[in-house]
Write a protein that holds these residues in place. Sequence first.
Motif, PDB file in Angstrom:
ATOM      1  N   THR A  11      50.182  47.361  53.344  1.00  3.46           N
ATOM      2  CA  THR A  11      50.628  48.461  52.510  1.00  3.46           C
ATOM      3  C   THR A  11      50.516  48.069  51.047  1.00  3.46           C
ATOM      4  O   THR A  11      50.867  46.952  50.664  1.00  3.46           O
ATOM      5  CB  THR A  11      52.085  48.835  52.829  1.00  3.46           C
ATOM      6  OG1 THR A  11      52.170  49.210  54.203  1.00  3.46           O
ATOM      7  CG2 THR A  11      52.559  49.986  51.958  1.00  3.46           C
ATOM      8  N   ILE A  12      50.045  48.986  50.212  1.00  2.13           N
ATOM      9  CA  ILE A  12      49.826  48.715  48.796  1.00  2.13           C
ATOM     10  C   ILE A  12      50.639  49.698  47.963  1.00  2.13           C
ATOM     11  O   ILE A  12      50.617  50.918  48.201  1.00  2.13           O
ATOM     12  CB  ILE A  12      48.334  48.828  48.438  1.00  2.13           C
ATOM     13  CG1 ILE A  12      47.523  47.799  49.234  1.00  2.13           C
ATOM     14  CG2 ILE A  12      48.110  48.635  46.942  1.00  2.13           C
ATOM     15  CD1 ILE A  12      46.032  47.936  49.055  1.00  2.13           C
ATOM     16  N   GLU A  13      51.358  49.163  46.978  1.00  7.25           N
ATOM     17  CA  GLU A  13      52.129  49.987  46.054  1.00  7.25           C
ATOM     18  C   GLU A  13      51.269  50.365  44.846  1.00  7.25           C
ATOM     19  O   GLU A  13      50.238  49.741  44.573  1.00  7.25           O
ATOM     20  CB  GLU A  13      53.382  49.239  45.583  1.00  7.25           C
ATOM     21  CG  GLU A  13      54.314  48.807  46.697  1.00  7.25           C
ATOM     22  CD  GLU A  13      54.934  49.980  47.440  1.00  7.25           C
ATOM     23  OE1 GLU A  13      55.107  51.056  46.801  1.00  7.25           O
ATOM     24  OE2 GLU A  13      55.236  49.851  48.631  1.00  7.25           O
ATOM     25  N   LEU A  14      51.711  51.365  44.098  1.00  7.98           N
ATOM     26  CA  LEU A  14      51.028  51.781  42.885  1.00  7.98           C
ATOM     27  C   LEU A  14      51.034  50.643  41.866  1.00  7.98           C
ATOM     28  O   LEU A  14      52.075  50.017  41.638  1.00  7.98           O
ATOM     29  CB  LEU A  14      51.708  53.019  42.290  1.00  7.98           C
ATOM     30  CG  LEU A  14      51.096  53.596  41.009  1.00  7.98           C
ATOM     31  CD1 LEU A  14      49.705  54.128  41.281  1.00  7.98           C
ATOM     32  CD2 LEU A  14      51.986  54.683  40.422  1.00  7.98           C
ATOM     33  N   ASP A  15      49.884  50.347  41.291  1.00  7.30           N
ATOM     34  CA  ASP A  15      49.699  49.298  40.280  1.00  7.30           C
ATOM     35  C   ASP A  15      49.868  47.884  40.848  1.00  7.30           C
ATOM     36  O   ASP A  15      49.938  46.913  40.086  1.00  7.30           O
ATOM     37  CB  ASP A  15      50.661  49.482  39.098  1.00  7.30           C
ATOM     38  CG  ASP A  15      50.324  50.706  38.268  1.00  7.30           C
ATOM     39  OD1 ASP A  15      49.138  51.060  38.221  1.00  7.30           O
ATOM     40  OD2 ASP A  15      51.251  51.301  37.682  1.00  7.30           O
ATOM     41  N   GLU A  16      49.918  47.731  42.160  1.00  7.87           N
ATOM     42  CA  GLU A  16      50.024  46.410  42.758  1.00  7.87           C
ATOM     43  C   GLU A  16      48.643  45.759  42.798  1.00  7.87           C
ATOM     44  O   GLU A  16      47.637  46.403  43.110  1.00  7.87           O
ATOM     45  CB  GLU A  16      50.590  46.503  44.166  1.00  7.87           C
ATOM     46  CG  GLU A  16      50.848  45.145  44.820  1.00  7.87           C
ATOM     47  CD  GLU A  16      51.484  45.270  46.194  1.00  7.87           C
ATOM     48  OE1 GLU A  16      51.875  44.227  46.744  1.00  7.87           O
ATOM     49  OE2 GLU A  16      51.579  46.407  46.711  1.00  7.87           O
ATOM     50  N   ALA A  17      48.591  44.470  42.471  1.00  9.69           N
ATOM     51  CA  ALA A  17      47.317  43.743  42.464  1.00  9.69           C
ATOM     52  C   ALA A  17      46.763  43.637  43.879  1.00  9.69           C
ATOM     53  O   ALA A  17      47.486  43.279  44.809  1.00  9.69           O
ATOM     54  CB  ALA A  17      47.501  42.358  41.856  1.00  9.69           C
ATOM     55  N   VAL A  18      45.486  43.937  44.023  1.00 13.48           N
ATOM     56  CA  VAL A  18      44.834  43.924  45.331  1.00 13.48           C
ATOM     57  C   VAL A  18      43.876  42.748  45.479  1.00 13.48           C
ATOM     58  O   VAL A  18      43.792  42.125  46.529  1.00 13.48           O
ATOM     59  CB  VAL A  18      44.072  45.253  45.567  1.00 13.48           C
ATOM     60  CG1 VAL A  18      43.360  45.231  46.922  1.00 13.48           C
ATOM     61  CG2 VAL A  18      45.015  46.433  45.482  1.00 13.48           C
ATOM     62  N   VAL A  19      43.172  42.424  44.402  1.00  8.86           N
ATOM     63  CA  VAL A  19      42.139  41.400  44.479  1.00  8.86           C
ATOM     64  C   VAL A  19      42.046  40.656  43.153  1.00  8.86           C
ATOM     65  O   VAL A  19      42.308  41.228  42.088  1.00  8.86           O
ATOM     66  CB  VAL A  19      40.777  42.036  44.839  1.00  8.86           C
ATOM     67  CG1 VAL A  19      40.348  43.032  43.782  1.00  8.86           C
ATOM     68  CG2 VAL A  19      39.689  40.981  45.033  1.00  8.86           C
ATOM     69  N   GLU A  20      41.708  39.383  43.216  1.00  6.37           N
ATOM     70  CA  GLU A  20      41.458  38.584  42.023  1.00  6.37           C
ATOM     71  C   GLU A  20      39.953  38.482  41.803  1.00  6.37           C
ATOM     72  O   GLU A  20      39.194  38.263  42.749  1.00  6.37           O
ATOM     73  CB  GLU A  20      42.050  37.183  42.164  1.00  6.37           C
ATOM     74  CG  GLU A  20      43.566  37.155  42.172  1.00  6.37           C
ATOM     75  CD  GLU A  20      44.115  35.740  42.298  1.00  6.37           C
ATOM     76  OE1 GLU A  20      43.348  34.850  42.728  1.00  6.37           O
ATOM     77  OE2 GLU A  20      45.295  35.532  41.991  1.00  6.37           O
ATOM     78  N   ILE A  21      39.542  38.659  40.544  1.00  8.71           N
ATOM     79  CA  ILE A  21      38.120  38.600  40.211  1.00  8.71           C
ATOM     80  C   ILE A  21      37.916  37.626  39.052  1.00  8.71           C
ATOM     81  O   ILE A  21      38.848  37.289  38.339  1.00  8.71           O
ATOM     82  CB  ILE A  21      37.564  39.986  39.829  1.00  8.71           C
ATOM     83  CG1 ILE A  21      38.334  40.544  38.620  1.00  8.71           C
ATOM     84  CG2 ILE A  21      37.628  40.942  40.999  1.00  8.71           C
ATOM     85  CD1 ILE A  21      37.760  41.836  38.080  1.00  8.71           C
TER      86      ILE A  21
END
Length: 442
Positions: free
Chosen positions: A30-40
């Motif tokens: 589950t992902i929240e609004l503005d939560e970091a998903v991936v590092e680039i």
Amino acid sequence: MARFELKLPKMGESVAEATITSWLKEVGDTIELDEAVVEIATDKVDSEVPSEVEGTLVEILYLRDAIVAVGETIAIIETDANIVGDVKLEKPKVEISKEVQEVEKTIEKATEIIAKPISKTSDSGKFYSPLVRNIAQTEGVSMEELEIIAGTGKEGRVTKEDILKYVADKGKSAKEITEPLSVQTKIEPSIKVEKAVTKVAPISVNGEDEIIEMSRMGKLVAKHMVNSISTSAHVQSFIEIDVTNIVKWRDKVKVAFFKREGEKLTYTPILMQAVASTIKKYPLINIAVDLDHIIIKKNINLGMAASLADGNLIVPVIKNADQLNLVGMTKAVNDLATRARNNALKPDDIQGGTYTVTNVGSFGSIMGTPIINQPQVAILALGAIRKVAAVIETPEGDFIGIRQKMFVSHSYDHRVVNGALGGMFINTLKDILEAWDPNQDF
């Protein structure tokens, strides 16, 4: 249920692609609004990509170490809300260029390969990214050919470079077949190629030595430093500055400054403000070299070299530094330093610098000979402030006293900055700092 496309965001004018370094979420999370998903990571800075919506991560389109172009979809997030915009109802079909369409009309085999879609995974279980599949589709590479390509990515996955190399080699092979060469003429070049690619270890290693891989950032910094040395004719000038009045003033006001502004007052913003004032007096130090042309920068953007926790170096930039008062400069310095330590800088934070300052005194060094940050033409190293015995001139005569002094080292590009300009610059900086009023307010 809507399917939202998480795209690789724009990260500055000069950044066209980034490398996926780590997925912070897995499929099903589950992902929240503005939560970091991936590092680039780019050749400028490492950062995180946040989600623009709330939902569940249902698909990851690029795995770790994949190189992705800005604007490409990197993941799919399923949401409960009806989203207008980047919604993925079904997987888009690969667009075929006009050149490939022309080939389709004349080459039956290529037509069959292009018409046949390349699936995400092969029968043997190998995974192929959307970028690799797109290139395969465009270049007429079949699934059978993909299977025999030796992948250099993680877990043997085929990368963009792998398939492009295969396509290039395939073209060369086709050309060689059409040329009427004898067996003898083919054997001799092949022997020469083998000799050419033979690698000799430059350093002997024994069983007690440890070999470690340089980090991605370390490789970039090393390349940048070597390139600077080969580009600019480095020359240094040094000067000693009496900063006793600045030390006394800071000791007197730092507590009140923190209470009023909520910021710690260090020597760095004081010195950076003086550097910005000096650059305004000598605009020809605020330039860049483009082949046979000199570009005079109108904005004074000060780079502030900062050391990272892993030992690498990064240079965030204070934009329009000459327009900031001491409070504004302190806030800018502290903000960039904090975000650099926390690996939270954005690509724009490290772009556009016109002159760089590095504080070698923070490690106890009294002076240094810094390498110019290309394409700039000068860099200033601030040495440690220390108590020394010095001759003090007064109307009543000279005497020996204890003073707070520091060395400043100025590296500049002798192609465009002569010794007179380089020396006058730090001499003016000395005058500004030594004229500091210990009774002034902040």
